[in-house]
Design an enzyme around this catalytic site. Structure first.
Site, PDB file in Angstrom:
ATOM      1  N   SER A  63       3.443  44.368  12.950  1.00  0.00           N
ATOM      2  CA  SER A  63       2.816  45.652  12.596  1.00  0.00           C
ATOM      3  C   SER A  63       3.292  46.269  11.288  1.00  0.00           C
ATOM      4  O   SER A  63       2.700  47.249  10.836  1.00  0.00           O
ATOM      5  CB  SER A  63       3.022  46.669  13.714  1.00  0.00           C
ATOM      6  N   LYS A  66       0.749  46.780   8.696  1.00  0.00           N
ATOM      7  CA  LYS A  66      -0.200  47.904   8.730  1.00  0.00           C
ATOM      8  C   LYS A  66       0.037  48.884   7.572  1.00  0.00           C
ATOM      9  O   LYS A  66      -0.871  49.610   7.179  1.00  0.00           O
ATOM     10  CB  LYS A  66      -0.123  48.619  10.088  1.00  0.00           C
ATOM     11  N   TYR A 188      -7.489  40.875  11.398  1.00  0.00           N
ATOM     12  CA  TYR A 188      -6.380  41.766  11.794  1.00  0.00           C
ATOM     13  C   TYR A 188      -5.176  40.936  12.269  1.00  0.00           C
ATOM     14  O   TYR A 188      -4.034  41.173  11.862  1.00  0.00           O
ATOM     15  CB  TYR A 188      -6.852  42.733  12.908  1.00  0.00           C
ATOM     16  N   TYR A 240       5.574  53.425  17.018  1.00  0.00           N
ATOM     17  CA  TYR A 240       4.916  53.429  18.332  1.00  0.00           C
ATOM     18  C   TYR A 240       5.094  54.814  18.940  1.00  0.00           C
ATOM     19  O   TYR A 240       5.056  55.811  18.240  1.00  0.00           O
ATOM     20  CB  TYR A 240       5.482  52.307  19.220  1.00  0.00           C
ATOM     21  N   VAL A 258       6.630  44.112  16.190  1.00  0.00           N
ATOM     22  CA  VAL A 258       7.177  43.459  17.379  1.00  0.00           C
ATOM     23  C   VAL A 258       7.889  42.144  17.072  1.00  0.00           C
ATOM     24  O   VAL A 258       8.475  41.538  17.961  1.00  0.00           O
ATOM     25  CB  VAL A 258       6.113  43.249  18.492  1.00  0.00           C
TER      26      VAL A 258
HETATM   27  N1  GLU Z   1      -0.113  41.636  16.264  1.00  0.00           N
HETATM   28  C1  GLU Z   1       0.511  42.537  17.161  1.00  0.00           C
HETATM   29  C2  GLU Z   1      -0.501  43.124  18.131  1.00  0.00           C
HETATM   30  O1  GLU Z   1      -1.585  43.421  17.726  1.00  0.00           O
HETATM   31  C3  GLU Z   1       1.203  43.597  16.389  1.00  0.00           C
HETATM   32  C4  GLU Z   1       1.961  44.502  17.283  1.00  0.00           C
HETATM   33  C5  GLU Z   1       3.091  45.202  16.635  1.00  0.00           C
HETATM   34  O2  GLU Z   1       3.883  44.639  15.880  1.00  0.00           O
HETATM   35  O3  GLU Z   1       3.175  46.391  16.913  1.00  0.00           O
HETATM   36  O4  GLU Z   1      -0.275  43.294  19.282  1.00  0.00           O
END
Ligand code: GLU
Length: 304
Positions: A63, A66, A188, A240, A258
């Site tokens: 993530s 992002k 994505y 998060y 994650v």
């Molecule tokens: N590719 C992971 C998902 O979509 C990213 C999650 C993350 O790192 O928060 O679940």
């Protein structure tokens, strides 16, 4: 400030937490990573670099990607982006569906999965060859032309991406996903599979720490105000549903993934990236959070 010595002291101090938490296992390829790796790299805006442990080892940034996709989309769309995605903390899990349904397909922010899937859709509507264009931007901002996707991680995630597929379908239902569901989802997930080291990430976050320097990487350019606003979103939404706790303990804008990475910035001072795959119950790296908490305590440098 003797950052090297501070990093070494921190590394010793966090050892009691070395066995806490466990790596993400909902993406099969991530469960195979050695849980006991630890790396940290800090870049000061005046050109110093301090590192320790597995700082040059690449890992799945997940993530953290992002932040790069938001930067790229904001550069392309400007303020219009905010008609499709909000900028409020969600207080729910990163892959939650509940809020998205209640709020009619407008994701709370670009750092939860729903928001990042909308951002991926936006990027696809601008880029002709999105996989290459996105990688070009990440390579340019990190100054490392060898950075790439890990397609094995991406296909392992795609094979089990039931929740993300549900999110994409809900977005489509509400008219907030314009492209083909399958293609947007694949893009994505591919973005999340980018592999970088702590040193690559720290370097890539330096422009966010140094908002007074021009932000121009590949075809993406942002104003200083846009860069500061991305930091604001990192501060409120980057961890998060533990963004409040991170703000309280660490006090820096940042983003976790994650894969166990966290990248953060101390505006006009430094950028830092840390990696340790064992995660707490909220999905943030246990040792990573601890290390950054000690960093801002020791240096007495945070945004507060
Ligand atoms: N590719 C992971 C998902 O979509 C990213 C999650 C993350 O790192 O928060 O679940």
């Amino acid at each position: 400030m003797d950052y090297q010595r501070i990093l070494e002291d921190i590394y010793r101090e966090i050892q009691p937490f070395a066995r806490e938490g466990k790596p993400a296992d909902y993406i099969p390829a991530l469960a195979r990573v050695d849980a006991d790796r630890f790396g940290i790299c800090l870049d000061t805006i005046d050109g110093g670099q301090y590192l320790l442990g597995d700082a040059s080892e690449r890992f799945s940034i997940q993530s953290i990607t992002k932040v790069f996709s938001l930067a790229a989309a904001l550069g392309l769309e400007g303020e219009a982006l905010w008609s499709r995605v909000g900028r409020e903390p969600s207080g729910t899990a990163f892959n939650s569906l509940i809020q998205l349904e209640v709020e009619h397909g407008i994701p709370r922010n670009p750092f939860i999965n729903a928001g990042a899937i909308v951002v991926a859709d936006v990027l696809m509507s601008h880029y002709e060859r999105c996989d290459e264009a996105y990688l070009d931007f990440v390579r340019a901002i990190s100054g490392n032309p060898t950075i790439g996707y890990n397609r094995e991680v991406a296909s392992s995630e795609r094979a089990t991406a039931y929740l993300n597929a549900a999110i994409a379908n809900l977005l489509k239902y509400h008219g907030n996903l314009h492209g083909d569901i399958e293609r947007v989802l694949n893009f994505y997930i591919l973005q999340c599979s980018v592999e970088m080291s702590c040193c690559d990430l720290s370097r890539a976050f330096k422009p966010f720490a140094d908002h007074r320097s021009p932000f121009r990487y590949g075809s993406t350019s942002l104003t200083s105000s846009q860069v500061k606003r991305i930091n604001a979103i990192m501060q409120t939404c980057g961890f998060y549903d533990e963004a409040g706790e991170f703000s309280y303990l660490v006090g820096l804008p940042g983003k976790s993934g994650v894969g166990g990475g966290i990248a953060a910035v101390c505006p006009l001072k430094y950028s830092v990236a840390v990696w340790s795959p064992r995660l707490n119950g909220k999905g943030n790296s246990v040792m990573g959070m601890k290390a950054l908490e000690l960093l801002t305590t020791r240096t007495e440098e945070s945004i507060f």
